[in-house]
Design a protein around this motif. Structure first.
Motif, PDB file in Angstrom:
ATOM      1  N   TYR A   1       3.366   9.429  -0.344  1.00 43.90           N
ATOM      2  CA  TYR A   1       3.121   8.259   0.701  1.00 43.90           C
ATOM      3  C   TYR A   1       4.423   7.321  -0.015  1.00 43.90           C
ATOM      4  N   GLU A   2       3.951   7.115  -1.511  1.00 35.65           N
ATOM      5  CA  GLU A   2       4.589   6.002  -2.792  1.00 35.65           C
ATOM      6  C   GLU A   2       5.003   5.769  -3.821  1.00 35.65           C
ATOM      7  N   PRO A   3       7.021   6.253  -3.414  1.00 33.46           N
ATOM      8  CA  PRO A   3       7.691   6.625  -4.846  1.00 33.46           C
ATOM      9  C   PRO A   3       6.203   6.911  -6.517  1.00 33.46           C
ATOM     10  N   HIS A   4       6.082   4.968  -5.697  1.00 39.31           N
ATOM     11  CA  HIS A   4       6.561   4.362  -7.221  1.00 39.31           C
ATOM     12  C   HIS A   4       4.523   4.465  -7.959  1.00 39.31           C
ATOM     13  N   VAL A   5       4.564   5.238  -7.050  1.00 37.60           N
ATOM     14  CA  VAL A   5       2.819   5.633  -7.686  1.00 37.60           C
ATOM     15  C   VAL A   5       2.463   5.284  -9.093  1.00 37.60           C
ATOM     16  N   ASP A   6       3.303   6.246  -9.920  1.00 46.36           N
ATOM     17  CA  ASP A   6       3.235   6.292 -11.539  1.00 46.36           C
ATOM     18  C   ASP A   6       3.280   4.927 -11.698  1.00 46.36           C
ATOM     19  N   LEU A   7       4.147   3.572 -11.387  1.00 46.39           N
ATOM     20  CA  LEU A   7       4.588   2.258 -12.461  1.00 46.39           C
ATOM     21  C   LEU A   7       2.629   2.198 -11.817  1.00 46.39           C
ATOM     22  N   ILE A   8       2.698   1.838 -10.428  1.00 46.07           N
ATOM     23  CA  ILE A   8       1.972   1.090 -10.000  1.00 46.07           C
ATOM     24  C   ILE A   8       0.657   0.645 -11.012  1.00 46.07           C
ATOM     25  N   CYS A   9      -0.191   2.512 -10.528  1.00 43.52           N
ATOM     26  CA  CYS A   9      -1.585   2.518 -11.946  1.00 43.52           C
ATOM     27  C   CYS A   9      -1.243   2.302 -12.857  1.00 43.52           C
ATOM     28  N   TYR A  10      -0.368   2.503 -14.087  1.00 47.10           N
ATOM     29  CA  TYR A  10      -0.001   1.933 -14.943  1.00 47.10           C
ATOM     30  C   TYR A  10      -0.361   0.356 -14.892  1.00 47.10           C
ATOM     31  N   LEU A  11       0.361  -0.857 -13.830  1.00 51.94           N
ATOM     32  CA  LEU A  11       0.475  -2.122 -14.283  1.00 51.94           C
ATOM     33  C   LEU A  11      -0.845  -2.245 -13.528  1.00 51.94           C
ATOM     34  N   LEU A  12      -1.653  -1.148 -12.614  1.00 50.62           N
ATOM     35  CA  LEU A  12      -2.649  -1.955 -12.440  1.00 50.62           C
ATOM     36  C   LEU A  12      -3.679  -1.208 -13.193  1.00 50.62           C
ATOM     37  N   PHE A  13      -3.874  -0.656 -14.463  1.00 46.62           N
ATOM     38  CA  PHE A  13      -4.090  -0.553 -15.642  1.00 46.62           C
ATOM     39  C   PHE A  13      -3.923  -1.783 -16.414  1.00 46.62           C
ATOM     40  N   LYS A  14      -2.880  -1.646 -16.502  1.00 45.16           N
ATOM     41  CA  LYS A  14      -2.543  -2.824 -17.738  1.00 45.16           C
ATOM     42  C   LYS A  14      -3.013  -4.466 -17.093  1.00 45.16           C
ATOM     43  N   SER A  15      -3.418  -4.301 -15.870  1.00 49.85           N
ATOM     44  CA  SER A  15      -4.038  -5.576 -15.616  1.00 49.85           C
ATOM     45  C   SER A  15      -6.048  -6.235 -15.072  1.00 49.85           C
TER      46      SER A  15
ATOM     47  N   PHE B   1      -0.335  27.121   1.009  1.00 46.38           N
ATOM     48  CA  PHE B   1       1.096  26.872   1.791  1.00 46.38           C
ATOM     49  C   PHE B   1       1.196  24.537   1.428  1.00 46.38           C
ATOM     50  N   SER B   2       0.769  24.793   0.335  1.00 44.29           N
ATOM     51  CA  SER B   2       1.239  23.910  -0.530  1.00 44.29           C
ATOM     52  C   SER B   2       2.249  24.017  -1.509  1.00 44.29           C
ATOM     53  N   ASN B   3       3.641  23.144  -1.622  1.00 44.86           N
ATOM     54  CA  ASN B   3       4.949  22.935  -3.153  1.00 44.86           C
ATOM     55  C   ASN B   3       4.851  21.737  -4.100  1.00 44.86           C
ATOM     56  N   ASP B   4       2.885  21.377  -4.115  1.00 46.16           N
ATOM     57  CA  ASP B   4       3.042  20.106  -4.601  1.00 46.16           C
ATOM     58  C   ASP B   4       1.293  19.608  -5.354  1.00 46.16           C
ATOM     59  N   ILE B   5       1.225  19.122  -6.170  1.00 44.24           N
ATOM     60  CA  ILE B   5       0.126  18.460  -6.596  1.00 44.24           C
ATOM     61  C   ILE B   5      -0.166  16.680  -6.318  1.00 44.24           C
ATOM     62  N   CYS B   6      -0.788  16.531  -6.175  1.00 45.97           N
ATOM     63  CA  CYS B   6      -0.172  14.822  -6.100  1.00 45.97           C
ATOM     64  C   CYS B   6      -2.221  14.309  -5.884  1.00 45.97           C
ATOM     65  N   ASN B   7      -2.384  12.922  -7.496  1.00 46.52           N
ATOM     66  CA  ASN B   7      -3.678  12.874  -7.414  1.00 46.52           C
ATOM     67  C   ASN B   7      -4.016  11.341  -6.072  1.00 46.52           C
ATOM     68  N   LYS B   8      -4.984  11.537  -6.085  1.00 46.46           N
ATOM     69  CA  LYS B   8      -4.795   9.867  -5.929  1.00 46.46           C
ATOM     70  C   LYS B   8      -6.447   9.210  -6.612  1.00 46.46           C
ATOM     71  N   ILE B   9      -5.742   8.144  -6.941  1.00 50.11           N
ATOM     72  CA  ILE B   9      -7.053   7.329  -7.479  1.00 50.11           C
ATOM     73  C   ILE B   9      -7.517   5.984  -6.655  1.00 50.11           C
ATOM     74  N   THR B  10      -8.877   6.235  -7.337  1.00 46.39           N
ATOM     75  CA  THR B  10      -9.565   4.506  -7.260  1.00 46.39           C
ATOM     76  C   THR B  10      -9.483   3.298  -8.398  1.00 46.39           C
ATOM     77  N   TRP B  11      -9.368   2.571  -8.626  1.00 46.81           N
ATOM     78  CA  TRP B  11      -9.149   1.552  -8.817  1.00 46.81           C
ATOM     79  C   TRP B  11     -10.373   0.459  -8.916  1.00 46.81           C
ATOM     80  N   VAL B  12     -10.948   0.190 -10.016  1.00 43.40           N
ATOM     81  CA  VAL B  12     -11.587  -0.921  -9.529  1.00 43.40           C
ATOM     82  C   VAL B  12     -11.463  -2.089 -11.349  1.00 43.40           C
ATOM     83  N   LYS B  13     -11.974  -3.785 -10.184  1.00 42.08           N
ATOM     84  CA  LYS B  13     -12.013  -4.766 -11.651  1.00 42.08           C
ATOM     85  C   LYS B  13     -12.999  -5.723 -11.021  1.00 42.08           C
ATOM     86  N   LYS B  14     -13.568  -5.909 -12.156  1.00 42.72           N
ATOM     87  CA  LYS B  14     -14.482  -6.992 -11.620  1.00 42.72           C
ATOM     88  C   LYS B  14     -14.085  -8.629 -12.284  1.00 42.72           C
ATOM     89  N   LEU B  15     -13.751  -9.315 -10.758  1.00 43.09           N
ATOM     90  CA  LEU B  15     -13.435 -10.779 -11.195  1.00 43.09           C
ATOM     91  C   LEU B  15     -14.855 -11.792 -12.071  1.00 43.09           C
TER      92      LEU B  15
END
Length: 309
Positions: free
Chosen positions: A114-128, A295-309
């Motif tokens: 759905y979102e090809p840039h997901v690896d970069l997004i998850c990396y920057l969420l972690f760094k944030s 019936f598939s040719n790929d496996i991708c992860n869906k990650i939930t990220w949380v942050k307390k403000l």
């Protein structure tokens, strides 16, 4: 709600508007949640061009969720964006949520197809400062031509199995919702508890009838199995709410449903099929994962990220 803009730098600005004001390809971003007071789009703009966005449902308790009662939410990148600019967007969103009195943020980021840039997004969420709370593994079949090739290959095999067992499969738009009660009852008989908001599904289908398709397996003119195919985005098809009547012997019922899903995918000319997650409370559902792997040719992860403000 009035549009809100905040200058971040000379080149970018953050715009916050009601999520219901702008149509989006991922239509569930436009669908409100009853238990949340607001649903807001946070849009990253440069020279009035939408570069990225994220939609949050905001609760009275000061929680921002992207998105509740949906397979996922998360960030969507609409145009070329540097890692520095994307990080600036994430930090600007956090700053604005904090300014609005939000004390917790939860983001379920969409998987990579759905979102090809997901690896970069998850990396920057972690760094944030976000922490990984949950991870689910989704099976996908990716490639428009590959979908068509598999559908053609399997069709003759499935037709023979259908004739031998007296079963028929079909797909159609949704005209009534009696199948929801049958799905719930059939799963209950198997000891499965499916938590679905039937009223919400009815509303979504009513507002977006071109995005939902009912797959039916029948025997002697009586429905014995169902599944929904949902176009979460214009180029995808999501496998949802499958069930087969446990009181009627149905051999290869799951194969019949998935074959019909692939036929539907060819008809709708989608780029990929999302077969969803295979999860149990106590761990991975390996038997279901094995079935979907056929019936598939790929496996991708869906990650939930949380942050307390």
């Amino acid at each position: 709600m009035e549009s809100y803009k905040k200058e971040i730098s000379e080149s970018h600005q953050l715009r916050v508007i009601s999520a219901l004001k702008e149509d989006k390809d991922y239509f569930l971003s436009n669908f409100p949640c009853d238990s949340y007071q607001d649903q807001l789009d946070f849009i990253w703009e440069k020279t009035q061009k939408n570069k990225a966005r994220i939609t949050f449902a905001i609760s009275l308790k000061g929680e921002a969720v992207s998105l509740p009662q949906a397979p996922f939410g998360g960030l969507w990148i609409n145009d070329s964006l540097s890692s520095a600019s994307l990080e600036a967007f994430i930090l600007a969103v956090i700053d604005e949520l904090n300014h609005r009195g939000i004390h917790s943020v939860s983001i379920t980021q969409s998987p990579k197809p759905y979102e090809p840039h997901v690896d970069l997004i998850c990396y920057l969420l972690f760094k944030s400062g976000f922490e990984q709370k949950k991870i689910l593994s989704h099976h996908f079949f990716i490639g428009k031509k590959k979908i068509k090739k598999l559908a053609q290959k399997e069709s003759l095999k499935i037709q023979k199995k259908s004739r031998d067992s007296g079963l028929k499969t079909s797909h159609s738009s949704i005209s009534n919702f009696g199948f929801l009660k049958e799905i719930r009852a059939w799963n209950a008989q198997k000891g499965y508890e499916i938590v679905i908001d039937e009223n919400r599904i009815v509303q979504q289908v009513s507002e977006y009838p071109d995005r939902y398709f009912l797959i039916t397996v029948s025997k002697g003119g009586i429905a014995v199995g169902y599944s929904l195919g949902v176009k979460l985005t214009g180029n995808s098809l999501y496998y949802f709410l499958s069930a087969i009547n446990p009181k009627i012997p149905v051999k290869n019922g799951g194969e019949l449903i998935l074959n019909e899903l692939f036929q539907l995918a060819v008809e709708q000319k989608v780029d990929f099929i999302d077969l969803g997650s295979s999860d149990l409370e106590e761990g991975a559902n390996h038997s279901l994962m094995f079935f979907k792997s056929r019936f598939s040719n790929d496996i991708c992860n869906k990650i939930t990220w949380v942050k307390k403000l």
